[in-house]
Enzyme design. Sequence first.
Site, mmCIF file in Angstrom:
data_model
loop_
_atom_site.group_PDB
_atom_site.id
_atom_site.type_symbol
_atom_site.label_atom_id
_atom_site.label_comp_id
_atom_site.label_asym_id
_atom_site.label_seq_id
_atom_site.Cartn_x
_atom_site.Cartn_y
_atom_site.Cartn_z
ATOM 1 N N SER A 7 -22.354 -6.138 -9.988
ATOM 2 C CA SER A 7 -23.529 -6.756 -9.373
ATOM 3 C C SER A 7 -23.644 -6.318 -7.922
ATOM 4 O O SER A 7 -22.756 -6.589 -7.112
ATOM 5 C CB SER A 7 -23.405 -8.283 -9.428
ATOM 6 O OG SER A 7 -24.392 -8.850 -8.585
ATOM 7 N N MET A 34 -33.841 -12.966 -7.502
ATOM 8 C CA MET A 34 -33.965 -14.418 -7.332
ATOM 9 C C MET A 34 -35.222 -14.741 -6.535
ATOM 10 O O MET A 34 -35.530 -14.047 -5.567
ATOM 11 C CB MET A 34 -32.757 -14.966 -6.575
ATOM 12 C CG MET A 34 -31.421 -14.601 -7.198
ATOM 13 S SD MET A 34 -30.084 -15.320 -6.242
ATOM 14 C CE MET A 34 -28.685 -14.559 -7.055
ATOM 15 N N HIS A 63 -31.453 -8.593 -13.899
ATOM 16 C CA HIS A 63 -31.311 -10.004 -14.283
ATOM 17 C C HIS A 63 -32.345 -10.801 -13.495
ATOM 18 O O HIS A 63 -32.190 -11.010 -12.288
ATOM 19 C CB HIS A 63 -29.866 -10.434 -13.948
ATOM 20 C CG HIS A 63 -29.566 -11.875 -14.137
ATOM 21 N ND1 HIS A 63 -28.422 -12.456 -13.629
ATOM 22 C CD2 HIS A 63 -30.227 -12.870 -14.784
ATOM 23 C CE1 HIS A 63 -28.388 -13.728 -13.956
ATOM 24 N NE2 HIS A 63 -29.481 -14.016 -14.638
ATOM 25 N N MET A 65 -33.833 -13.935 -12.295
ATOM 26 C CA MET A 65 -33.685 -15.386 -12.087
ATOM 27 C C MET A 65 -34.953 -15.861 -11.407
ATOM 28 O O MET A 65 -34.942 -16.256 -10.224
ATOM 29 C CB MET A 65 -32.437 -15.654 -11.233
ATOM 30 C CG MET A 65 -31.152 -15.448 -12.014
ATOM 31 S SD MET A 65 -29.699 -15.351 -10.959
ATOM 32 C CE MET A 65 -29.724 -13.590 -10.609
ATOM 33 N N MET A 136 -24.383 -17.073 -18.767
ATOM 34 C CA MET A 136 -23.931 -17.337 -17.399
ATOM 35 C C MET A 136 -22.620 -18.118 -17.431
ATOM 36 O O MET A 136 -22.519 -19.143 -18.120
ATOM 37 C CB MET A 136 -24.978 -18.150 -16.622
ATOM 38 C CG MET A 136 -26.285 -17.432 -16.336
ATOM 39 S SD MET A 136 -26.121 -15.836 -15.515
ATOM 40 C CE MET A 136 -25.256 -16.278 -13.988
ATOM 41 N N GLY A 141 -27.461 -18.120 -8.985
ATOM 42 C CA GLY A 141 -27.958 -18.300 -7.626
ATOM 43 C C GLY A 141 -27.089 -17.642 -6.558
ATOM 44 O O GLY A 141 -27.608 -17.191 -5.546
ATOM 45 N N PHE A 142 -25.792 -17.590 -6.808
ATOM 46 C CA PHE A 142 -24.889 -17.087 -5.771
ATOM 47 C C PHE A 142 -23.735 -16.313 -6.382
ATOM 48 O O PHE A 142 -23.260 -16.665 -7.466
ATOM 49 C CB PHE A 142 -24.328 -18.261 -4.949
ATOM 50 C CG PHE A 142 -25.402 -19.059 -4.274
ATOM 51 C CD1 PHE A 142 -25.879 -18.689 -3.015
ATOM 52 C CD2 PHE A 142 -25.976 -20.150 -4.917
ATOM 53 C CE1 PHE A 142 -26.909 -19.402 -2.409
ATOM 54 C CE2 PHE A 142 -27.009 -20.870 -4.316
ATOM 55 C CZ PHE A 142 -27.473 -20.503 -3.063
ATOM 56 N N GLY A 143 -23.279 -15.288 -5.667
ATOM 57 C CA GLY A 143 -22.063 -14.588 -6.060
ATOM 58 C C GLY A 143 -20.847 -15.363 -5.573
ATOM 59 O O GLY A 143 -20.975 -16.321 -4.794
ATOM 60 N N GLY A 144 -19.677 -14.982 -6.048
ATOM 61 C CA GLY A 144 -18.436 -15.539 -5.512
ATOM 62 C C GLY A 144 -18.083 -16.940 -5.974
ATOM 63 O O GLY A 144 -17.230 -17.591 -5.362
ATOM 64 N N ASP A 174 -21.687 -13.263 -16.994
ATOM 65 C CA ASP A 174 -22.015 -13.064 -15.583
ATOM 66 C C ASP A 174 -21.585 -14.288 -14.777
ATOM 67 O O ASP A 174 -22.069 -15.394 -15.015
ATOM 68 C CB ASP A 174 -23.536 -12.857 -15.464
ATOM 69 C CG ASP A 174 -24.008 -12.591 -14.050
ATOM 70 O OD1 ASP A 174 -23.177 -12.457 -13.144
ATOM 71 O OD2 ASP A 174 -25.248 -12.529 -13.879
ATOM 72 N N GLY A 175 -20.675 -14.045 -13.824
ATOM 73 C CA GLY A 175 -20.284 -15.091 -12.883
ATOM 74 C C GLY A 175 -18.790 -15.343 -12.883
ATOM 75 O O GLY A 175 -18.231 -15.751 -13.900
ATOM 76 N N GLY A 176 -18.147 -15.057 -11.761
ATOM 77 C CA GLY A 176 -16.720 -15.352 -11.626
ATOM 78 C C GLY A 176 -15.816 -14.485 -12.472
ATOM 79 O O GLY A 176 -14.668 -14.851 -12.733
ATOM 80 N N GLY A 196 -19.365 -9.045 -9.487
ATOM 81 C CA GLY A 196 -19.850 -8.764 -8.141
ATOM 82 C C GLY A 196 -18.698 -8.692 -7.170
ATOM 83 O O GLY A 196 -18.239 -7.613 -6.786
ATOM 84 N N SER A 197 -18.182 -9.859 -6.776
ATOM 85 C CA SER A 197 -17.115 -9.865 -5.773
ATOM 86 C C SER A 197 -15.850 -9.169 -6.252
ATOM 87 O O SER A 197 -15.191 -8.489 -5.463
ATOM 88 C CB SER A 197 -16.825 -11.290 -5.286
ATOM 89 O OG SER A 197 -17.041 -12.229 -6.280
HETATM 90 C C1 DX5 Z 1 -25.230 -15.117 -9.906
HETATM 91 C C2 DX5 Z 1 -25.507 -13.695 -10.296
HETATM 92 C C3 DX5 Z 1 -24.310 -12.881 -10.532
HETATM 93 C C4 DX5 Z 1 -23.411 -12.726 -9.330
HETATM 94 C C5 DX5 Z 1 -22.010 -12.504 -9.838
HETATM 95 O O1 DX5 Z 1 -26.422 -15.819 -9.897
HETATM 96 O O2 DX5 Z 1 -26.291 -13.661 -11.492
HETATM 97 O O3 DX5 Z 1 -24.652 -11.610 -11.072
HETATM 98 O O4 DX5 Z 1 -23.760 -11.660 -8.492
HETATM 99 O O5 DX5 Z 1 -21.148 -12.474 -8.749
HETATM 100 P P1 DX5 Z 1 -19.592 -12.767 -8.921
HETATM 101 O O6 DX5 Z 1 -19.051 -11.751 -9.853
HETATM 102 O O7 DX5 Z 1 -19.084 -12.651 -7.524
HETATM 103 O O8 DX5 Z 1 -19.471 -14.178 -9.480
HETATM 104 ZN ZN ZN Z 2 -26.585 -11.691 -12.530
#
Ligand code: DX5
Ligand code: ZN
Length: 214
Positions: A7, A34, A63, A65, A136, A141-144, A174-176, A196-197
């Site tokens: 991501s 987003m 993606h 959102m 999900m 909404g947010f990475g990390g 997707d996520g964490g 992502g992270s």
């Molecule tokens: C969250 C996003 C994810 C996010 C994942 O709303 O859809 O794609 O970037 O980031 P990580 O891998 O850091 O959870």
């Molecule tokens: Zn995503």
Amino acid sequence: MIKISPSILSADFANLQRDIEHISTADYVHVDVMDGLFVPNISIGIPVVKSIRPITKLPLDVHLMIDRPIRYVDAFCDAGADIVTCHVEADSEENIRKALVKIHNKWKRAGIVVKPKTPASAVLPYINEVEMILVMTVEPGFGGQKFMADMMPKVQAIRGYIDAMNPRCELEVDGGVDSETARLCIASGANVLVAGSAVYKAADISARIAELRG
Ligand code: DX5
Ligand code: ZN
């Protein structure tokens, strides 16, 4: 084969070309869009998809959102998206279905996404109309954020639906997702991992991508 979709939400937007070149060993580029309405954050949109399209050979996994995605799917396809996923919670079933048709009419891959509180069965009305289902594993909404391991039964249930009804459909999470939680996702039946992270914080990005594949 397990596919990795890093991501770019975790990339340095001032150095986006460099950071996309760093993930050249991945399978897709995950682009998180987003709108500040469907999710409480605003990220990137159509002009950014258009700008990054020529700088990578990897398919762009977009993606959405956003509320009522039917309004924008054509524009994202025209900008260069290869896969466009829409949240089932973002509009009526009729309109989500129409959005998927619009994506296919642009000869692109279409998918649906389910938020953590949405049950596995919510994918059933669309299962024969999609090439990807995204589960999900955090609130969008947010990475990390922290991985929600309690989503694994849902991933397993959707893997069962896919195998029975549309075996060519991809199952993405997707996520964490990191090197530890990736194993749980793969064991539960996911074949595409967004990270992502975990990717962008790595000292050696290619090694981390290889490690995530398991
Ligand atoms: C969250 C996003 C994810 C996010 C994942 O709303 O859809 O794609 O970037 O980031 P990580 O891998 O850091 O959870
Ligand atoms: Zn995503």
